[in-house]
Design a protein around this motif. Structure first.
Motif, PDB file in Angstrom:
ATOM      1  N   GLU A 249       0.827  -1.202   0.000  1.00 47.69           N
ATOM      2  CA  GLU A 249       0.000   0.000   0.000  1.00 47.69           C
ATOM      3  C   GLU A 249       0.861   1.253   0.000  1.00 47.69           C
ATOM      4  O   GLU A 249       0.595   2.219  -0.728  1.00 47.69           O
ATOM      5  N   TYR A 250       1.930   1.272   0.809  1.00 45.28           N
ATOM      6  CA  TYR A 250       2.853   2.397   0.800  1.00 45.28           C
ATOM      7  C   TYR A 250       3.526   2.541  -0.564  1.00 45.28           C
ATOM      8  O   TYR A 250       3.667   3.655  -1.099  1.00 45.28           O
ATOM      9  N   LYS A 251       3.967   1.422  -1.123  1.00 45.36           N
ATOM     10  CA  LYS A 251       4.633   1.471  -2.421  1.00 45.36           C
ATOM     11  C   LYS A 251       3.700   2.057  -3.482  1.00 45.36           C
ATOM     12  O   LYS A 251       4.100   2.940  -4.259  1.00 45.36           O
ATOM     13  N   ALA A 252       2.468   1.558  -3.532  1.00 45.71           N
ATOM     14  CA  ALA A 252       1.523   1.999  -4.557  1.00 45.71           C
ATOM     15  C   ALA A 252       1.202   3.481  -4.403  1.00 45.71           C
ATOM     16  O   ALA A 252       1.164   4.226  -5.390  1.00 45.71           O
ATOM     17  N   ASN A 253       0.958   3.913  -3.176  1.00 47.87           N
ATOM     18  CA  ASN A 253       0.647   5.324  -2.954  1.00 47.87           C
ATOM     19  C   ASN A 253       1.853   6.213  -3.243  1.00 47.87           C
ATOM     20  O   ASN A 253       1.702   7.333  -3.745  1.00 47.87           O
ATOM     21  N   THR A 254       3.055   5.724  -2.950  1.00 47.95           N
ATOM     22  CA  THR A 254       4.245   6.510  -3.254  1.00 47.95           C
ATOM     23  C   THR A 254       4.425   6.657  -4.758  1.00 47.95           C
ATOM     24  O   THR A 254       4.809   7.722  -5.253  1.00 47.95           O
ATOM     25  N   LEU A 255       4.153   5.613  -5.518  1.00 49.72           N
ATOM     26  CA  LEU A 255       4.207   5.704  -6.982  1.00 49.72           C
ATOM     27  C   LEU A 255       3.238   6.769  -7.488  1.00 49.72           C
ATOM     28  O   LEU A 255       3.605   7.648  -8.287  1.00 49.72           O
ATOM     29  N   ILE A 256       1.989   6.703  -7.020  1.00 51.91           N
ATOM     30  CA  ILE A 256       0.961   7.655  -7.462  1.00 51.91           C
ATOM     31  C   ILE A 256       1.357   9.083  -7.091  1.00 51.91           C
ATOM     32  O   ILE A 256       1.356   9.997  -7.929  1.00 51.91           O
ATOM     33  N   GLU A 257       1.709   9.284  -5.831  1.00 51.26           N
ATOM     34  CA  GLU A 257       1.988  10.639  -5.354  1.00 51.26           C
ATOM     35  C   GLU A 257       3.274  11.204  -5.952  1.00 51.26           C
ATOM     36  O   GLU A 257       3.375  12.416  -6.190  1.00 51.26           O
ATOM     37  N   SER A 258       4.251  10.355  -6.214  1.00 48.64           N
ATOM     38  CA  SER A 258       5.477  10.831  -6.860  1.00 48.64           C
ATOM     39  C   SER A 258       5.185  11.331  -8.264  1.00 48.64           C
ATOM     40  O   SER A 258       5.705  12.372  -8.691  1.00 48.64           O
ATOM     41  N   ALA A 259       4.351  10.598  -9.010  1.00 45.39           N
ATOM     42  CA  ALA A 259       3.991  11.037 -10.363  1.00 45.39           C
ATOM     43  C   ALA A 259       3.221  12.352 -10.329  1.00 45.39           C
ATOM     44  O   ALA A 259       3.488  13.265 -11.111  1.00 45.39           O
ATOM     45  N   ILE A 260       2.272  12.455  -9.401  1.00 49.75           N
ATOM     46  CA  ILE A 260       1.485  13.686  -9.294  1.00 49.75           C
ATOM     47  C   ILE A 260       2.371  14.868  -8.921  1.00 49.75           C
ATOM     48  O   ILE A 260       2.296  15.947  -9.525  1.00 49.75           O
ATOM     49  N   ASN A 261       3.232  14.668  -7.948  1.00 52.36           N
ATOM     50  CA  ASN A 261       4.063  15.767  -7.448  1.00 52.36           C
ATOM     51  C   ASN A 261       5.199  16.152  -8.379  1.00 52.36           C
ATOM     52  O   ASN A 261       5.829  17.192  -8.180  1.00 52.36           O
ATOM     53  N   THR A 262       5.470  15.341  -9.389  1.00 53.93           N
ATOM     54  CA  THR A 262       6.470  15.715 -10.391  1.00 53.93           C
ATOM     55  C   THR A 262       5.814  16.270 -11.654  1.00 53.93           C
ATOM     56  O   THR A 262       6.489  16.454 -12.671  1.00 53.93           O
ATOM     57  N   GLY A 263       4.492  16.510 -11.595  1.00 50.12           N
ATOM     58  CA  GLY A 263       3.843  17.244 -12.682  1.00 50.12           C
ATOM     59  C   GLY A 263       3.002  16.436 -13.636  1.00 50.12           C
ATOM     60  O   GLY A 263       2.663  16.930 -14.721  1.00 50.12           O
ATOM     61  N   SER A 264       2.621  15.221 -13.298  1.00 54.44           N
ATOM     62  CA  SER A 264       1.782  14.436 -14.206  1.00 54.44           C
ATOM     63  C   SER A 264       0.474  15.172 -14.506  1.00 54.44           C
ATOM     64  O   SER A 264      -0.200  15.672 -13.610  1.00 54.44           O
ATOM     65  N   ARG A 265       0.123  15.232 -15.769  1.00 55.12           N
ATOM     66  CA  ARG A 265      -1.106  15.891 -16.205  1.00 55.12           C
ATOM     67  C   ARG A 265      -2.167  14.877 -16.617  1.00 55.12           C
ATOM     68  O   ARG A 265      -3.191  15.250 -17.200  1.00 55.12           O
ATOM     69  N   ASP A 266      -1.938  13.624 -16.303  1.00 50.07           N
ATOM     70  CA  ASP A 266      -2.818  12.554 -16.762  1.00 50.07           C
ATOM     71  C   ASP A 266      -3.413  11.820 -15.571  1.00 50.07           C
ATOM     72  O   ASP A 266      -2.986  11.991 -14.428  1.00 50.07           O
ATOM     73  N   ASN A 267      -4.409  10.974 -15.846  1.00 50.04           N
ATOM     74  CA  ASN A 267      -4.858  10.011 -14.854  1.00 50.04           C
ATOM     75  C   ASN A 267      -3.733   9.006 -14.612  1.00 50.04           C
ATOM     76  O   ASN A 267      -2.908   8.768 -15.497  1.00 50.04           O
ATOM     77  N   ILE A 268      -3.716   8.418 -13.426  1.00 49.54           N
ATOM     78  CA  ILE A 268      -2.651   7.470 -13.075  1.00 49.54           C
ATOM     79  C   ILE A 268      -3.283   6.231 -12.453  1.00 49.54           C
ATOM     80  O   ILE A 268      -4.070   6.335 -11.513  1.00 49.54           O
ATOM     81  N   THR A 269      -2.912   5.082 -12.980  1.00 52.64           N
ATOM     82  CA  THR A 269      -3.391   3.824 -12.413  1.00 52.64           C
ATOM     83  C   THR A 269      -2.221   2.873 -12.212  1.00 52.64           C
ATOM     84  O   THR A 269      -1.361   2.745 -13.085  1.00 52.64           O
ATOM     85  N   VAL A 270      -2.209   2.235 -11.054  1.00 50.84           N
ATOM     86  CA  VAL A 270      -1.113   1.347 -10.657  1.00 50.84           C
ATOM     87  C   VAL A 270      -1.699   0.069 -10.066  1.00 50.84           C
ATOM     88  O   VAL A 270      -2.636   0.113  -9.272  1.00 50.84           O
ATOM     89  N   ILE A 271      -1.156  -1.057 -10.467  1.00 51.71           N
ATOM     90  CA  ILE A 271      -1.414  -2.335  -9.792  1.00 51.71           C
ATOM     91  C   ILE A 271      -0.064  -2.927  -9.403  1.00 51.71           C
ATOM     92  O   ILE A 271       0.839  -3.019 -10.229  1.00 51.71           O
ATOM     93  N   LEU A 272       0.066  -3.318  -8.143  1.00 53.41           N
ATOM     94  CA  LEU A 272       1.237  -4.052  -7.671  1.00 53.41           C
ATOM     95  C   LEU A 272       0.805  -5.456  -7.272  1.00 53.41           C
ATOM     96  O   LEU A 272      -0.197  -5.624  -6.564  1.00 53.41           O
ATOM     97  N   VAL A 273       1.559  -6.445  -7.726  1.00 58.15           N
ATOM     98  CA  VAL A 273       1.253  -7.851  -7.457  1.00 58.15           C
ATOM     99  C   VAL A 273       2.501  -8.501  -6.888  1.00 58.15           C
ATOM    100  O   VAL A 273       3.534  -8.590  -7.560  1.00 58.15           O
ATOM    101  N   GLU A 274       2.424  -8.940  -5.640  1.00 54.11           N
ATOM    102  CA  GLU A 274       3.570  -9.546  -4.964  1.00 54.11           C
ATOM    103  C   GLU A 274       3.372 -11.052  -4.811  1.00 54.11           C
ATOM    104  O   GLU A 274       2.321 -11.491  -4.330  1.00 54.11           O
ATOM    105  N   ILE A 275       4.376 -11.815  -5.219  1.00 55.91           N
ATOM    106  CA  ILE A 275       4.350 -13.269  -5.097  1.00 55.91           C
ATOM    107  C   ILE A 275       5.042 -13.655  -3.791  1.00 55.91           C
ATOM    108  O   ILE A 275       6.124 -13.161  -3.485  1.00 55.91           O
ATOM    109  N   SER A 276       4.420 -14.551  -3.032  1.00 57.58           N
ATOM    110  CA  SER A 276       4.986 -14.933  -1.740  1.00 57.58           C
ATOM    111  C   SER A 276       4.642 -16.388  -1.432  1.00 57.58           C
ATOM    112  O   SER A 276       3.604 -16.897  -1.844  1.00 57.58           O
ATOM    113  N   ASP A 277       5.555 -17.049  -0.700  1.00 53.49           N
ATOM    114  CA  ASP A 277       5.249 -18.389  -0.214  1.00 53.49           C
ATOM    115  C   ASP A 277       4.736 -18.346   1.217  1.00 53.49           C
ATOM    116  O   ASP A 277       4.651 -19.372   1.896  1.00 53.49           O
ATOM    117  N   ASP A 278       4.368 -17.157   1.679  1.00 45.83           N
ATOM    118  CA  ASP A 278       3.834 -16.963   3.017  1.00 45.83           C
ATOM    119  C   ASP A 278       2.355 -17.323   3.036  1.00 45.83           C
ATOM    120  O   ASP A 278       1.527 -16.673   2.410  1.00 45.83           O
TER     121      ASP A 278
END
Length: 301
Positions: A228-257
């Motif tokens: 959740e932190y990673k995804a929000n940081t990706l979104i907010e970094s793009a916005i704060n560096t001047g993105s003029r577009d919509n932004i969509t992110v999916i993160l998928v983590e593989i785990s044996d947990d």
């Protein structure tokens, strides 16, 4: 193996509507007027399907195209690798029907999908929404842009560095919403990848990759925080560096947990309280965002 995933779509600071949509194991943005949305899913990594679609057309029609594309995935999710061509034909046909019903106004959408089955990841795309794999501290793009500038790169006429500012970098050569008599749509199909514990896949629209380099993406994803932190940081970094577009992110983590495993639920069974605006999600780390912003400014100077 199990999977933990999060999808965030954000309208950004400039656009009046959000033409992006996503598909997260049966969940997607059904309300095209919703500007921001966050969903999460965790469970066994078998027969999981994820997708990002970036609609084009404006005046609420771009949202319609991306909604058509993600909504139809429910009928193909269980055997997507074997039925992708049928899916593309049906999705393209429905979008073309919408074009006709709206007086010929051209609409369309990109399409990027990641399918997980039997310990193998399969990636497909049409357009310039991307899919990345991060593994062992490295990042690699496993999709291929369908743009005029990518064609020039493939032909050796333009370097990767020059392509980042090339005027044709956003001119698509393929997307959903092309009539069959105009051209035949051929998705890019990556080589299947055997998944490993710790793999993180990123699916995103170009609102993210227009602003952040591959190294920026890797630094954020390798930060050590939860998804959740990673995804929000990706979104907010793009916005704060001047993105003029919509932004969509999916993160998928593989785990044996085994702790990650939860029963899979169809979309209709999810409680609406699990769908929340991005502003209600965990805030991204400002220190990392500022570092990314400063790095981008230094690159541009």
């Amino acid at each position: 193996m199990n999977v933990k995933s999060i999808a965030i779509t954000n309208i950004g600071r400039v656009r009046q509507n959000n033409e992006d949509n996503f598909y997260l194991c049966g969940r997607y943005k059904t309300d095209v007027d919703l500007p921001n949305m966050t969903c999460t899913f965790s469970g066994p990594s078998n027969n999981c399907l994820f997708s990002v679609c970036d609609g084009m057309g404006g005046e609420a029609y771009g949202e319609l195209a991306s909604l058509v594309a993600v909504r139809l995935l429910n009928g193909f999710a269980d055997s997507f690798n074997e039925t992708i061509n049928e899916y593309i034909e049906q999705a393209n046909s429905e979008i073309c029907s919408e074009i006709t019903s709206h007086g010929g106004k051209r609409i369309g959408t990109t399409f990027a999908a990641l399918s997980l089955s039997d310990g193998t990841a399969s990636a497909f795309n049409i357009g310039d929404s991307r899919i990345y794999l991060t593994r062992n501290g490295k990042i690699s793009q496993i999709s291929e842009d369908h743009t005029q500038v990518q064609m020039l790169i493939n032909q050796g006429f333009v370097s990767i560095n020059d392509a980042k500012k090339h005027p044709a970098r956003h001119v698509l050569t393929q997307h959903l919403g092309i009539f069959p008599d105009e051209m035949a749509i051929e998705p890019f199909c990556a080589e299947p990848i055997k998944t490993e514990n710790g793999d993180i896949f990123l699916l995103c629209s170009d609102g993210l990759t227009d602003m952040l380099s591959d190294n920026d993406l890797l630094e954020i994803i390798n930060d050590g925080s939860d998804l959740e932190y990673k995804a929000n940081t990706l979104i907010e970094s793009a916005i704060n560096t001047g993105s003029r577009d919509n932004i969509t992110v999916i993160l998928v983590e593989i785990s044996d947990d085994d702790v990650l495993a939860e029963p899979t639920k169809p979309q209709a069974d999810y409680d609406t309280a699990e769908v929340f605006p991005q502003k209600d999600a965990k805030a991204a780390k400002p220190g990392l965002i500022n570092k990314i912003i400063n790095t981008i400014k230094e690159r541009s100077s």
